[in-house]
Scaffold this motif. Structure first.
Motif, PDB file in Angstrom:
ATOM      1  N   ALA A 207       0.849  -1.187   0.000  1.00 28.91           N
ATOM      2  CA  ALA A 207       0.000   0.000   0.000  1.00 28.91           C
ATOM      3  C   ALA A 207       0.887   1.240   0.000  1.00 28.91           C
ATOM      4  N   SER A 208       0.821   2.036  -1.061  1.00 29.43           N
ATOM      5  CA  SER A 208       1.711   3.179  -1.234  1.00 29.43           C
ATOM      6  C   SER A 208       0.920   4.467  -1.361  1.00 29.43           C
ATOM      7  N   GLN A 209       1.412   5.510  -0.714  1.00 28.88           N
ATOM      8  CA  GLN A 209       0.823   6.843  -0.843  1.00 28.88           C
ATOM      9  C   GLN A 209       1.833   7.755  -1.503  1.00 28.88           C
ATOM     10  N   TRP A 210       1.380   8.481  -2.526  1.00 27.60           N
ATOM     11  CA  TRP A 210       2.254   9.427  -3.221  1.00 27.60           C
ATOM     12  C   TRP A 210       1.987  10.829  -2.667  1.00 27.60           C
ATOM     13  N   LEU A 211       2.906  11.319  -1.889  1.00 24.23           N
ATOM     14  CA  LEU A 211       2.756  12.644  -1.287  1.00 24.23           C
ATOM     15  C   LEU A 211       2.936  13.727  -2.347  1.00 24.23           C
ATOM     16  N   ASN A 212       2.273  14.828  -2.144  1.00 18.67           N
ATOM     17  CA  ASN A 212       2.377  15.978  -3.040  1.00 18.67           C
ATOM     18  C   ASN A 212       3.636  16.774  -2.692  1.00 18.67           C
ATOM     19  N   GLY A 213       4.387  17.167  -3.707  1.00 18.03           N
ATOM     20  CA  GLY A 213       5.595  17.952  -3.459  1.00 18.03           C
ATOM     21  C   GLY A 213       5.324  19.252  -2.730  1.00 18.03           C
ATOM     22  N   GLY A 214       4.072  19.700  -2.741  1.00 17.54           N
ATOM     23  CA  GLY A 214       3.708  20.933  -2.045  1.00 17.54           C
ATOM     24  C   GLY A 214       3.778  20.836  -0.535  1.00 17.54           C
ATOM     25  N   ILE A 239      -0.945  23.896  -0.989  1.00 20.96           N
ATOM     26  CA  ILE A 239      -0.740  23.258   0.304  1.00 20.96           C
ATOM     27  C   ILE A 239       0.154  24.148   1.155  1.00 20.96           C
ATOM     28  N   ARG A 240      -0.266  24.426   2.375  1.00 25.38           N
ATOM     29  CA  ARG A 240       0.616  25.156   3.281  1.00 25.38           C
ATOM     30  C   ARG A 240       1.709  24.206   3.737  1.00 25.38           C
ATOM     31  N   PRO A 241       2.966  24.479   3.448  1.00 22.76           N
ATOM     32  CA  PRO A 241       4.028  23.475   3.640  1.00 22.76           C
ATOM     33  C   PRO A 241       4.259  23.096   5.100  1.00 22.76           C
ATOM     34  N   PHE A 242       4.644  21.848   5.261  1.00 22.77           N
ATOM     35  CA  PHE A 242       4.968  21.291   6.569  1.00 22.77           C
ATOM     36  C   PHE A 242       6.485  21.218   6.780  1.00 22.77           C
ATOM     37  N   ILE A 243       7.229  21.070   5.674  1.00 26.11           N
ATOM     38  CA  ILE A 243       8.663  20.809   5.722  1.00 26.11           C
ATOM     39  C   ILE A 243       9.407  21.935   5.010  1.00 26.11           C
TER      40      ILE A 243
END
Length: 298
Positions: A207-214, A239-243
Motif C-alpha cells: 500500500a503506497s501513498q504518493w505525497l504531493n511535493g507541495g 498546500i501550506r508546507p509542513f517541511i
C-alpha cells in the motif's frame, strides 16, 4: 485503521487502477498493489489532498536522519533536531563518517533507515538532514500506508522524506534497497529506492501513498511566501508546507566530494523512458534489472 479508512476521512475512496489512470480530474495519490488481483488506486484534486493532509489520525512516527561528521551537514542536522523538538516529535539523528563523495554518502541512507526500522516498534519517517519541520506533519500521524513518499509526474521518486510502516512488505523493500546500494555505490539512492519499490511491488502486496511535493517549502524569495499566505493558502489553492526543504546538497555536493563526478555516476536524469512509463502506468512486467532502467549513453 486501513488505507481505505484513512482516505475516507477526506471523502476519498479507492477504485480499479484502470479507472484511476483514465481520470483527468485529479492525480493518483495512493496505490494498492494486489498481485493476482486488480490493483486499486485513489485519485484526488488539490483540495482533496489538502483535506487529507490536515487531518491527524494518530501518533507521529519516529523521525530518522543522519549527517556526515566534519561537513556543513552537521550544523544543518542540529537545526533539524531543534525543529523536531519544537513540535514534540520523536527522533533519531546519527553521525556517520563521510565516504568521500556525496553519492557514496547518500548510499548510507538505506542501511541507516533499515537499522532504525528494525530497532523501532513504531513506524519511522526518514527526513534528510538539510530539512526542518515548519509545522506538525499531520499527514504522517497514524498513517496506515506501508510506504509514503513524494512521486512527481507519475514516475520520479523523491527520497528526502519517506514514511515506512511496520508491515513485513516494508522489511522486504528495505532489504532490497540496502542490497542495491551496497552493490551499486555510484547510483543515487533515490534511483535505487525507486527500483527497490518496483521490485517489491511486482510480487508483493504493498500500500503506497504518493505525497504531493507541495508539502515542502523549497528555497524561494520571501515575497512568494507572503503572496502564498495571503492569496493561496486560505483559499485551498496551495498546500501550506509542513517541511522546509533547504536543498543544501545543491551547494554542498562539491564540498563533500573528494573528486569530480564519476563517469559512471547515475542519477534520476539517467532513467530510461520505458522505465518512467512503466512507473507511471504501473506496468510491473517491465524488466526490473538495473541496466534495463538506465538509458543507454552515447
Amino acid at each position: 485503521m486501513t488505507p481505505s479508512d484513512y482516505i475516507a476521512g477526506a471523502g476519498l475512496s479507492f477504485r480499479p487502477l484502470s479507472e484511476a489512470l483514465d481520470d483527468p480530474q485529479g492525480r493518483i495519490i495512493a496505490h494498492l498493489r494486489r498481485p493476482g488481483a486488480v490493483d486499486l488506486a485513489c485519485t484526488a484534486d488539490l483540495r482533496g489532498e489538502i483535506a487529507l493532509y490536515e487531518t491527524p489520525q494518530g501518533d507521529p512516527p519516529l523521525f530518522v536522519s543522519y549527517y556526515t561528521t566534519g561537513t556543513p551537514y552537521e550544523d544543518l542536522a542540529a537545526e533539524l533536531r531543534v525543529s523536531l523538538d519544537r513540535h514534540g516529535l520523536p527522533h533519531r539523528i546519527e553521525p556517520v563518517a563521510s565516504r568521500g563523495s556525496w553519492v557514496a554518502n547518500t548510499g548510507l541512507k538505506a542501511r541507516v533507515i533499515q537499522t532504525a526500522w528494525h530497532d523501532s516498534d513504531r513506524p519511522i519517517c526518514w527526513i534528510d538532514a538539510d530539512a526542518a519541520i515548519l509545522r506538525p506533519p499531520t499527514f504522517l500521524m497514524g498513517n496506515p500506508f506501508d510506504v509514503a513518499f513524494v512521486r512527481r509526474d507519475g514516475w520520479e521518486d523523491i527520497s528526502y522524506l519517506i514514511h515506512l510502516n511496520t508491515a513485513p512488505a516494508v522489511g522486504k523493500l528495505l532489504a532490497e534497497w540496502v542490497r542495491l546500494c551496497d552493490d551499486h555505490p555510484h547510483v543515487w539512492d533515490q534511483v535505487l529506492f525507486s527500483l527497490a519499490w518496483f521490485r517489491t511491488a511486482r510480487d508483493t502486496g504493498l500500500a503506497s501513498q504518493w505525497l504531493n511535493g507541495g508539502i515542502s517549502r523549497t528555497p524561494r524569495p520571501k515575497v512568494r511566501d507572503l503572496r502564498d499566505r495571503i492569496l493561496h493558502y486560505p483559499f485551498g489553492r496551495k498546500i501550506r508546507p509542513f517541511i522546509d526543504q533547504k536543498q543544501a546538497s545543491r551547494q554542498l555536493k562539491a564540498y563533500v566530494n573528494a573528486s569530480a563526478r564519476r563517469k559512471d555516476e547515475i542519477g534520476t536524469d539517467d532513467l530510461d523512458a520505458g522505465y518512467r512509463a512503466a512507473l507511471a502506468g504501473y506496468d510491473f512486467g517491465f524488466d526490473p534489472r538495473l541496466d534495463a532502467i538506465i538509458a543507454r549513453r552515447a
